[in-house]
Design an enzyme around this catalytic site. Structure first.
Site, mmCIF file in Angstrom:
data_model
loop_
_atom_site.group_PDB
_atom_site.id
_atom_site.type_symbol
_atom_site.label_atom_id
_atom_site.label_comp_id
_atom_site.label_asym_id
_atom_site.label_seq_id
_atom_site.Cartn_x
_atom_site.Cartn_y
_atom_site.Cartn_z
ATOM 1 N N LYS A 290 0.897 -1.208 -0.006
ATOM 2 C CA LYS A 290 0.012 -0.010 -0.050
ATOM 3 C C LYS A 290 0.887 1.243 0.051
ATOM 4 C CE LYS A 290 -4.385 1.389 2.025
ATOM 5 N NZ LYS A 290 -5.387 0.919 3.009
ATOM 6 N N GLU A 377 -19.796 -4.538 9.734
ATOM 7 C CA GLU A 377 -20.707 -3.700 10.475
ATOM 8 C C GLU A 377 -21.800 -4.441 10.954
ATOM 9 O OE1 GLU A 377 -19.548 -2.833 7.364
ATOM 10 O OE2 GLU A 377 -18.403 -1.344 7.982
ATOM 11 N N ARG A 405 -25.662 -0.746 6.876
ATOM 12 C CA ARG A 405 -25.582 -2.285 6.516
ATOM 13 C C ARG A 405 -26.159 -2.865 7.803
ATOM 14 N NH1 ARG A 405 -20.143 -3.954 3.219
ATOM 15 N NH2 ARG A 405 -21.212 -3.194 1.344
#
Ligand code: TPP
Ligand code: DXP
Ligand code: MG
Length: 643
Positions: A290, A377, A405
């Protein structure tokens, strides 16, 4: 950047006439193109802000994908899509790239309305496999022959939705390619058993030692030991397969390929060419870094996951006028630590966003009472329900948009059982540059109708402190929502206090009308009332409702009595929001009479990206917008209804 001489500064990018041009490039050209892409992304994001590290990490992967797959025919679906800047540059958005995430500019996420090469709208994680499988099913029903490719990160692979997609894909056996971009990072370091499984390092020494020990054990088996050892030796590669992550995906009946070096374009193109010819579902596992190619981002991928403006030379944040105001997130985090010091039942849960939700300090201070569940979630809320059912006081901090969600878990696993769970919805209202997929503008509408749930919103920092204390002291579920960004500059309370439930606060007297405001809109309402008084001599009352549920019904009925008009102001969708609740209350109490009633809020459409202030102004939710409506109401004219 609009003045950049693109052909001079980025000759290969500028010369790209069509995404398919990448297919004709050799290794050297692809390397040079990758360098131009990185430079463009760094320079642009340094002035616009955005998801720098995720996008830098997939430059070679994007080149390899476009070298083999043609986005004219093949369908490419990025998961979350925050890492799609290279893809956007290579699919016709070079000239507009400097408008990234700006109002009326290109989005920070793939959007079909923006480009025919953006094959699915994303922004919330872990949707790519399901969407791609749907596209594959449509292809097969329509007799198509093209390929469908989903690119999903290791963090996004922690969400259950991803496995729902894998499961059906394996069951259907359709041609589908899933590329797992594994950089061992979510926003923070990735968590959960899958993450450690994926990153299992098969050291040669470990495998050799395992083989020696296994062989010596096998040879001790009477009569057949030597034969088994021989068989094991011959099936050595199955040993490696057994221990690579492949076994997980092979359980879903995917052909597993990898792990590959996700920065080796040549090798990836070769593999993608072979994979292109495979039938059935295939998962290609690539390992990337990353922030690759930009040292500050490589060294701090958490900070550079989503970053504001910075100095490209050093990565240092660009200094805007020194601002000492704390953000609502900061106030939330520090107040929670203060309350948790004196109540060991308080535990905190995040869904892969400890920094963004302000729980980092809590995690450091109370490591045993902190849980990062990954991008899960739904699980986070039910996990909290389980904790509360055993007497703990769980607090779940999830952005408003991502809390969408967890709707059924809030109803079924928390409120129906009246459990002591505190839901802290950060980033409520208009979040700004992340745009339509991320605005937290629905939570009042999806929460206020749930029985047993208390819903409140603070107008400033000390009110947030008091509401957090009130929530954690309350017996029953509570949802607390607050905006992205800095507070109002109100002095913090030494000691958070418990607020009387369902009581608002009259902040300004007036008999020439009344504004009933909520949360972030209270201060603009106060400013508007003051300006209106200076302009017209008319005095409009301003009431901070504080609670959407239980609504301060008696106070609202008293406020409405004798007033010529009532205006509600909220940073939530109008349908089913706070203003609707007030209207229902007055109607049920039979006190509407001749009262002129108007609601200000988010109209019935999705709001695009742009700065928070520009978006609020465009929707008339700022001071000047409220003044305009006061003039209409005072003049007796009916405005245009919803803004
Ligand atoms: C449902 C949902 N929850 C949380 C987020 C916030 N979010 C955006 S990117 C990200 C991490 C994604 O990690 P990964 O898929 O590994 O991508 P990487 O950034 O490492 O490239 C998170 C948590 C989101 N976009 N959607
Ligand atoms: C891509 C994504 O969903 C997150 O990175 C999000 O953009 C974070 O938002 P904040 O910048 O408000 O923390
Ligand atoms: Mg990752």
């Amino acid at each position: 950047m609009t003045s950049w001489n693109l052909p001079e500064l980025f000759p290969m990018l500028a010369a790209l006439g069509h995404p398919a041009d990448v297919q004709g490039m050799d290794e050297k050209e692809l390397t040079r193109l990758g360098e131009e892409i990185r430079r463009m992304i760094i320079q642009t994001v340094s002035t616009t802000g955005g998801h720098l590290a995720p996008s830098l990490g997939v430059v070679e992967l994007t080149l390899a994908l476009l070298h083999v797959f043609n986005p004219e025919e093949d369908r490419i679906v990025w998961d979350v899509g925050h890492q799609s800047y290279a893809y956007k540059l290579l699919t016709g958005r070079l000239e507009r790239f400097h408008t990234l995430r700006q109002m009326d500019g290109i989005s920070g996420f793939p959007r079909p309305a923006e480009s025919p090469y953006d094959h699915f709208g994303v922004g919330h994680s872990s949707t790519s496999i399901s969407a791609a499988l749907g596209m594959a099913a449509a292809r097969d029903l329509q007799g198509g022959k093209h390929k469908v490719v989903a690119i999903i990160g290791d963090g996004s692979m922690t969400a259950g939705l991803a496995y729902e997609g894998l499961n059906q894909a394996g069951g259907l056996g359709k041609d589908l390619i899933v590329v797992l971009n594994d950089n061992a990072m979510s926003i923070s370091r990735n968590v959960g058993a899958l993450s450690s499984f994926l990153s299992r390092k098969l050291s040669r020494r470990w495998v050799q030692r395992f083989k020696r020990e296994a062989e010596s054990i096998m040879r001790q088996i009477p009569r057949i030991g030597d034969d088994i050892a021989e068989y094991a030796r011959r099936s050595e590669d199955s040993l490696k397969t057994f221990f690579t992550p492949g076994m997980l995906f092979e359980a879903f009946r995917f052909t597993y390929v990898g792990p590959l070096n996700g920065h080796d374009t040549r090798m990836m193109t070769n593999v993608f060419r072979q994979v292109h010819e495979l039938e059935g579902p295939v998962l290609v596992h690539v390992l990337t870094k990353k922030g690759k190619g930009y040292e500050p981002a490589e060294n701090n991928p958490v900070h550079f996951h989503g970053v504001g403006c910075f100095e490209p030379e050093t990565g240092a944040a660009k200094k805007f006028p020194a601002c000492s105001l704390p953000s609502y997130t900061d106030v939330f985090g520090s107040t929670l630590c203060q309350l948790a010091e004196r109540d060991e039942k308080i535990v905190a849960i995040t869904a892969a966003m400890p920094e963004g939700t302000g729980l980092k300090r809590f995690a450091e201070r109370f490591p045993d009472r902190f849980f990062d569940v990954g991008i899960c979630e739904q699980h986070a809320v039910t996990f909290a329900g389980g904790l509360a059912s055993r007497g703990m006081k769980p607090l779940v901090a999830i952005y408003s948009t991502f809390m969408q969600r967890s709707y059924d878990q809030i109803v079924h696993d928390v409120c129906l059982q009246n459990l002591n769970v505190t839901l802290c919805l950060d980033r409520c209202g208009l979040v700004g540059e992340d745009g339509a997929t991320h605005h937290g503008v629905f939570d009042l509408s999806y929460l206020r109708h749930i029985p047993n749930l208390t819903v409140m919103a603070p107008r400033n920092e000390p009110e947030l402190q008091h509401m957090l204390a009130t929530a954690l002291a309350h017996n029953g579920p509570v949802a607390l929502r607050y905006p992205r960004g800095l507070g109002e500059g109100a002095a913090l309370a030494e000691e958070p206090r418990i607020l009387p439930l369902g009581r608002g606060e009259l902040l300004r007297e007036g008999a020439d009308g009344v504004i009933v405001a909520l949360g972030s809109r209270v201060n603009p309402a106060l400013e508007a009332a003051q300006c209106f008084y200076e302009e017209t001599g008319r005095s409009v009352a301003v009431f901070d409702a504080r609670f959407v549920k239980p609504l301060p019904q008696d106070q609202l009925a008293e406020l409405a009595a004798g007033q010529p008009f009532m205006l509600t102001v909220e940073e939530n969708i109008l349908a089913g929001g706070f203003g609707s609740a007030v209207l229902e209350c007055l109607a049920d109490k039979g006190v509407l009479g001749s009262l002129r009633f108007r609601r200000l809020g988010i109209p019935d459409r999705f709001v695009e990206h742009g700065s928070q202030n520009a978006l609020r102004a465009s929707l008339g939710l700022d001071r000047d917008g409220i003044i305009r409506v006061l003039r209409e109401l005072a003049g007796g004219t009916e405005g245009p209804g919803e803004a």
